[in-house]
Scaffold this active site. Structure first.
Site, PDB file in Angstrom:
ATOM      1  N   TYR A  33      30.837  19.757  33.752  1.00 37.06           N
ATOM      2  CA  TYR A  33      32.234  19.490  33.698  1.00 37.06           C
ATOM      3  C   TYR A  33      32.506  18.236  32.815  1.00 37.06           C
ATOM      4  CZ  TYR A  33      33.483  23.116  36.718  1.00 37.06           C
ATOM      5  OH  TYR A  33      33.728  24.428  37.279  1.00 37.06           O
ATOM      6  N   ARG A  64      32.662  19.151  29.380  1.00 39.85           N
ATOM      7  CA  ARG A  64      33.956  19.982  28.925  1.00 39.85           C
ATOM      8  C   ARG A  64      35.150  18.850  29.016  1.00 39.85           C
ATOM      9  NH1 ARG A  64      34.565  24.482  33.678  1.00 39.85           N
ATOM     10  NH2 ARG A  64      36.659  24.761  32.463  1.00 39.85           N
ATOM     11  N   GLN A  68      45.806  30.001  34.769  1.00 38.15           N
ATOM     12  CA  GLN A  68      44.437  29.938  35.380  1.00 38.15           C
ATOM     13  C   GLN A  68      43.588  28.813  34.747  1.00 38.15           C
ATOM     14  OE1 GLN A  68      42.464  34.345  35.475  1.00 38.15           O
ATOM     15  NE2 GLN A  68      44.106  34.086  33.780  1.00 38.15           N
ATOM     16  N   ASP A  95      42.624  23.079  31.787  1.00 38.17           N
ATOM     17  CA  ASP A  95      42.657  22.073  30.810  1.00 38.17           C
ATOM     18  C   ASP A  95      43.583  21.173  30.722  1.00 38.17           C
ATOM     19  OD1 ASP A  95      43.137  24.832  28.518  1.00 38.17           O
ATOM     20  OD2 ASP A  95      44.414  23.570  29.588  1.00 38.17           O
ATOM     21  N   HIS A 142      43.822  27.704  39.524  1.00 33.49           N
ATOM     22  CA  HIS A 142      42.302  27.164  39.604  1.00 33.49           C
ATOM     23  C   HIS A 142      42.106  25.833  39.392  1.00 33.49           C
ATOM     24  CE1 HIS A 142      41.512  31.586  37.792  1.00 33.49           C
ATOM     25  NE2 HIS A 142      42.036  31.612  39.357  1.00 33.49           N
ATOM     26  N   CYS A 165      35.674  12.556  52.331  1.00 29.95           N
ATOM     27  CA  CYS A 165      37.134  12.111  52.986  1.00 29.95           C
ATOM     28  C   CYS A 165      38.236  13.153  52.574  1.00 29.95           C
ATOM     29  CB  CYS A 165      37.519  10.917  52.856  1.00 29.95           C
ATOM     30  SG  CYS A 165      37.836  10.352  51.165  1.00 29.95           S
ATOM     31  N   CYS A 189      34.621   5.954  49.736  1.00 31.62           N
ATOM     32  CA  CYS A 189      34.162   6.042  51.259  1.00 31.62           C
ATOM     33  C   CYS A 189      32.607   6.150  51.022  1.00 31.62           C
ATOM     34  CB  CYS A 189      34.941   7.099  51.829  1.00 31.62           C
ATOM     35  SG  CYS A 189      34.352   8.782  51.394  1.00 31.62           S
ATOM     36  N   GLY A 226      46.226  35.850  26.779  1.00 30.32           N
ATOM     37  CA  GLY A 226      45.022  35.162  26.626  1.00 30.32           C
ATOM     38  C   GLY A 226      44.128  35.064  27.951  1.00 30.32           C
ATOM     39  N   ASN A 269      46.929  39.226  23.051  1.00 26.13           N
ATOM     40  CA  ASN A 269      45.672  38.985  23.063  1.00 26.13           C
ATOM     41  C   ASN A 269      45.293  39.501  21.938  1.00 26.13           C
ATOM     42  OD1 ASN A 269      42.850  39.221  24.061  1.00 26.13           O
ATOM     43  ND2 ASN A 269      43.561  39.033  25.969  1.00 26.13           N
TER      44      ASN A 269
HETATM   45  C1  BV8 Z   1      38.571  34.067  45.648  1.00 22.82           C
HETATM   46  C2  BV8 Z   1      37.919  27.248  37.451  1.00 22.82           C
HETATM   47  C3  BV8 Z   1      38.909  34.561  47.994  1.00 22.82           C
HETATM   48  C4  BV8 Z   1      36.555  26.700  37.486  1.00 22.82           C
HETATM   49  C5  BV8 Z   1      37.587  29.553  37.592  1.00 22.82           C
HETATM   50  C6  BV8 Z   1      32.112  37.626  45.595  1.00 22.82           C
HETATM   51  C7  BV8 Z   1      32.256  36.535  46.351  1.00 22.82           C
HETATM   52  C8  BV8 Z   1      33.566  35.825  46.494  1.00 22.82           C
HETATM   53  C9  BV8 Z   1      34.459  36.206  45.671  1.00 22.82           C
HETATM   54  C10 BV8 Z   1      34.176  37.217  44.793  1.00 22.82           C
HETATM   55  C11 BV8 Z   1      33.245  38.095  44.815  1.00 22.82           C
HETATM   56  N1  BV8 Z   1      33.212  38.979  43.808  1.00 22.82           N
HETATM   57  C12 BV8 Z   1      34.357  38.780  43.153  1.00 22.82           C
HETATM   58  C13 BV8 Z   1      34.932  37.885  43.886  1.00 22.82           C
HETATM   59  C14 BV8 Z   1      36.393  37.453  43.433  1.00 22.82           C
HETATM   60  C15 BV8 Z   1      35.945  36.200  42.584  1.00 22.82           C
HETATM   61  C16 BV8 Z   1      35.987  36.871  40.978  1.00 22.82           C
HETATM   62  O1  BV8 Z   1      37.084  37.340  40.750  1.00 22.82           O
HETATM   63  N2  BV8 Z   1      34.989  37.164  40.354  1.00 22.82           N
HETATM   64  C17 BV8 Z   1      35.193  37.846  39.246  1.00 22.82           C
HETATM   65  C18 BV8 Z   1      34.018  37.068  38.097  1.00 22.82           C
HETATM   66  C19 BV8 Z   1      34.942  39.041  39.289  1.00 22.82           C
HETATM   67  N3  BV8 Z   1      37.095  35.386  42.533  1.00 22.82           N
HETATM   68  C20 BV8 Z   1      37.077  34.194  43.336  1.00 22.82           C
HETATM   69  O2  BV8 Z   1      35.938  33.820  43.773  1.00 22.82           O
HETATM   70  C21 BV8 Z   1      38.146  33.277  43.457  1.00 22.82           C
HETATM   71  N4  BV8 Z   1      38.350  33.278  44.978  1.00 22.82           N
HETATM   72  O3  BV8 Z   1      38.398  35.302  45.514  1.00 22.82           O
HETATM   73  O4  BV8 Z   1      38.638  33.610  47.155  1.00 22.82           O
HETATM   74  C22 BV8 Z   1      37.457  34.669  48.453  1.00 22.82           C
HETATM   75  C23 BV8 Z   1      36.792  33.576  49.238  1.00 22.82           C
HETATM   76  C24 BV8 Z   1      35.737  33.679  49.845  1.00 22.82           C
HETATM   77  C25 BV8 Z   1      34.889  34.968  49.851  1.00 22.82           C
HETATM   78  C26 BV8 Z   1      35.476  36.034  49.187  1.00 22.82           C
HETATM   79  C27 BV8 Z   1      36.791  35.953  48.502  1.00 22.82           C
HETATM   80  C28 BV8 Z   1      38.513  32.328  42.686  1.00 22.82           C
HETATM   81  C29 BV8 Z   1      38.295  32.462  41.399  1.00 22.82           C
HETATM   82  C30 BV8 Z   1      38.478  31.017  40.511  1.00 22.82           C
HETATM   83  C31 BV8 Z   1      37.142  30.734  39.622  1.00 22.82           C
HETATM   84  N5  BV8 Z   1      37.232  29.706  38.899  1.00 22.82           N
HETATM   85  N6  BV8 Z   1      38.075  28.375  36.874  1.00 22.82           N
HETATM   86  C32 BV8 Z   1      36.373  26.407  35.834  1.00 22.82           C
HETATM   87  O5  BV8 Z   1      37.397  26.562  35.004  1.00 22.82           O
HETATM   88  O6  BV8 Z   1      35.206  25.743  35.853  1.00 22.82           O
HETATM   89  S1  BV8 Z   1      37.829  31.166  36.707  1.00 22.82           S
HETATM   90  C33 BV8 Z   1      37.828  30.891  35.276  1.00 22.82           C
HETATM   91  O7  BV8 Z   1      37.930  32.280  34.543  1.00 22.82           O
HETATM   92  C34 BV8 Z   1      38.916  30.116  34.435  1.00 22.82           C
HETATM   93  O8  BV8 Z   1      39.744  29.678  35.376  1.00 22.82           O
HETATM   94  C35 BV8 Z   1      39.165  31.235  33.567  1.00 22.82           C
HETATM   95  O9  BV8 Z   1      40.860  31.039  33.242  1.00 22.82           O
HETATM   96  C36 BV8 Z   1      39.438  32.140  34.456  1.00 22.82           C
HETATM   97  C37 BV8 Z   1      39.556  33.667  34.027  1.00 22.82           C
HETATM   98  O10 BV8 Z   1      39.278  33.879  32.533  1.00 22.82           O
HETATM   99  P1  BV8 Z   1      40.447  33.908  31.380  1.00 22.82           P
HETATM  100  O11 BV8 Z   1      41.087  32.819  31.599  1.00 22.82           O
HETATM  101  O12 BV8 Z   1      40.619  35.340  31.252  1.00 22.82           O
HETATM  102  O13 BV8 Z   1      39.248  33.790  30.169  1.00 22.82           O
HETATM  103  P2  BV8 Z   1      38.212  34.682  29.471  1.00 22.82           P
HETATM  104  O14 BV8 Z   1      37.423  33.739  28.523  1.00 22.82           O
HETATM  105  O15 BV8 Z   1      37.681  35.838  30.410  1.00 22.82           O
HETATM  106  O16 BV8 Z   1      39.113  35.699  28.622  1.00 22.82           O
HETATM  107  C38 BV8 Z   1      39.946  34.801  27.459  1.00 22.82           C
HETATM  108  C39 BV8 Z   1      40.815  35.848  26.866  1.00 22.82           C
HETATM  109  O17 BV8 Z   1      41.506  35.308  25.814  1.00 22.82           O
HETATM  110  C40 BV8 Z   1      40.075  37.136  26.492  1.00 22.82           C
HETATM  111  O18 BV8 Z   1      40.793  38.360  26.686  1.00 22.82           O
HETATM  112  C41 BV8 Z   1      40.219  37.031  24.944  1.00 22.82           C
HETATM  113  O19 BV8 Z   1      40.360  38.346  24.275  1.00 22.82           O
HETATM  114  C42 BV8 Z   1      41.744  36.228  24.652  1.00 22.82           C
HETATM  115  N7  BV8 Z   1      41.530  35.475  23.477  1.00 22.82           N
HETATM  116  C43 BV8 Z   1      40.767  34.723  22.951  1.00 22.82           C
HETATM  117  N8  BV8 Z   1      41.133  33.931  21.960  1.00 22.82           N
HETATM  118  C44 BV8 Z   1      42.538  34.283  22.123  1.00 22.82           C
HETATM  119  C45 BV8 Z   1      43.050  35.123  22.868  1.00 22.82           C
HETATM  120  N9  BV8 Z   1      43.949  35.519  23.047  1.00 22.82           N
HETATM  121  C46 BV8 Z   1      44.983  35.017  22.494  1.00 22.82           C
HETATM  122  N10 BV8 Z   1      44.829  34.321  21.294  1.00 22.82           N
HETATM  123  C47 BV8 Z   1      43.529  33.629  21.138  1.00 22.82           C
HETATM  124  N11 BV8 Z   1      43.511  32.889  20.074  1.00 22.82           N
HETATM  125 ZN    ZN Z   2      35.889   9.778  50.091  1.00 21.98          ZN
END
Ligand code: BV8
Ligand code: ZN
Length: 238
Positions: free
Chosen positions: A67, A70, A101, A104, A119, A130, A150, A187, A213
């Site tokens: 992080y 980043r 999502q 940044d 997110h 705390c 703390c 995106g 996209n």
């Molecule tokens: C949840 C913050 C309820 C951190 C992120 C097992 C156990 C628990 C949960 C799960 C599980 N299995 C599945 C899940 C659900 C899980 C999930 O969805 N997993 C996925 C991988 C299948 N989700 C969760 O866990 C969520 N919480 O479900 O809570 C729960 C709670 C407990 C128990 C059960 C359920 C929380 C998800 C949040 C994760 N945090 N980010 C950080 O950033 O470090 S996610 C991360 O992915 C980012 O936020 C990012 O934004 C997000 C999505 O990715 P994209 O933004 O779409 O980016 P990506 O690279 O994938 O795609 C880019 C796109 O842009 C492409 O399509 C590309 O073609 C396009 N592109 C590229 N260049 C361009 C462009 N388009 C236009 N112009 C360009 N120039």
């Molecule tokens: Zn604290």
């Protein structure tokens, strides 16, 4: 010039509620790596190693190294044409709401005011003891992991896999997507849930959905219009 430009401007003009739903691709032209592209963050790591509470409790410094790197990289990045065009829409058409999502902060730096960050925010850090959250833009951080007054270890203020999204933000996002008559999905690979479910929620309520996209996604067939291209290049033509 985009042939659908006049049509989309007319839709923006007439819309009672427009949602702009963004993912990492909207920041790609700012030089911010996406998550799943060929230059993506995830190419060298497994999600389980980094963006989960388990990884953090196992090795907070290892997770903070990623992080911190980043945050440092983001310091030299600026909002791009896509972020700026979305701000223009918000000013010109009024009822435009950004649901992102991304963590940044580039939408906010571009001037977007009505924004919902599903997110969290990489510039927020939160104490694991705390619970106090604070804004911290220091890059690189002088101390890894950072420590709260703390004495508790502070974590990045983002939502990790397996964590719930901020309740109020999620409910607001659902509300706006339920009443939107126009949505731009920009995106995102539409892989991460529950966020990726929002366009289909809007669709189920009769919303007109435009996807921007560089390549089609799993959800493309469900949308009304697919504009293939880079977000900044496509949006600047609308
Ligand atoms: C949840 C913050 C309820 C951190 C992120 C097992 C156990 C628990 C949960 C799960 C599980 N299995 C599945 C899940 C659900 C899980 C999930 O969805 N997993 C996925 C991988 C299948 N989700 C969760 O866990 C969520 N919480 O479900 O809570 C729960 C709670 C407990 C128990 C059960 C359920 C929380 C998800 C949040 C994760 N945090 N980010 C950080 O950033 O470090 S996610 C991360 O992915 C980012 O936020 C990012 O934004 C997000 C999505 O990715 P994209 O933004 O779409 O980016 P990506 O690279 O994938 O795609 C880019 C796109 O842009 C492409 O399509 C590309 O073609 C396009 N592109 C590229 N260049 C361009 C462009 N388009 C236009 N112009 C360009 N120039
Ligand atoms: Zn604290």
């Amino acid at each position: 010039m985009l042939e659908q430009a006049a049509f989309l401007r007319d839709r923006l003009q007439k819309s009672r509620c427009t949602v702009v739903f963004t993912g990492a691709g909207v920041s790609a032209e700012s030089g911010v790596p996406t998550f799943r592209g060929q230059d993506g963050y995830w190419k060298n790591f497994r999600v389980e190693e980094l963006a989960t509470p388990q990884a953090f409790s196992k090795d907070p410094k290892f997770v903070w190294d990623w992080y911190d790197a980043r945050r440092l990289a983001l310091h030299t990045k600026e909002p791009n044409l896509a972020h700026k065009k979305i701000v223009e829409w918000e000013k010109q058409f009024g009822n435009v709401h950004v649901i992102t999502q991304n963590v940044d902060g580039l939408h906010q730096r571009a001037g977007t005011e009505k924004i919902h960050c599903l997110h969290g925010d990489i510039w927020e850090i939160r104490c694991t003891r705390c619970g106090i959250s604070e804004r911290n833009v220091e890059a690189p951080l002088s101390h890894l992991p950072p420590v709260c007054a703390c004495g508790g270890i502070q974590r990045p203020g983002v939502v990790w896999f397996g964590e719930m999204l901020p309740q109020e933000t999620w409910e607001e996002a659902e509300r706006f997507c339920s009443c939107a008559d126009l949505m731009f999905v920009i995106g995102t690979s539409a892989i991460v849930y529950p966020a990726a479910g929002l366009p289909m929620l809007a669709k189920s309520r009769g919303c007109y959905i435009v996807e921007v996209n560089i390549q089609p996604t799993e959800l493309t067939p469900h949308f009304d219009l697919f504009l293939q291209g880079k977000a900044g290049e496509v949006l600047s033509q609308i």
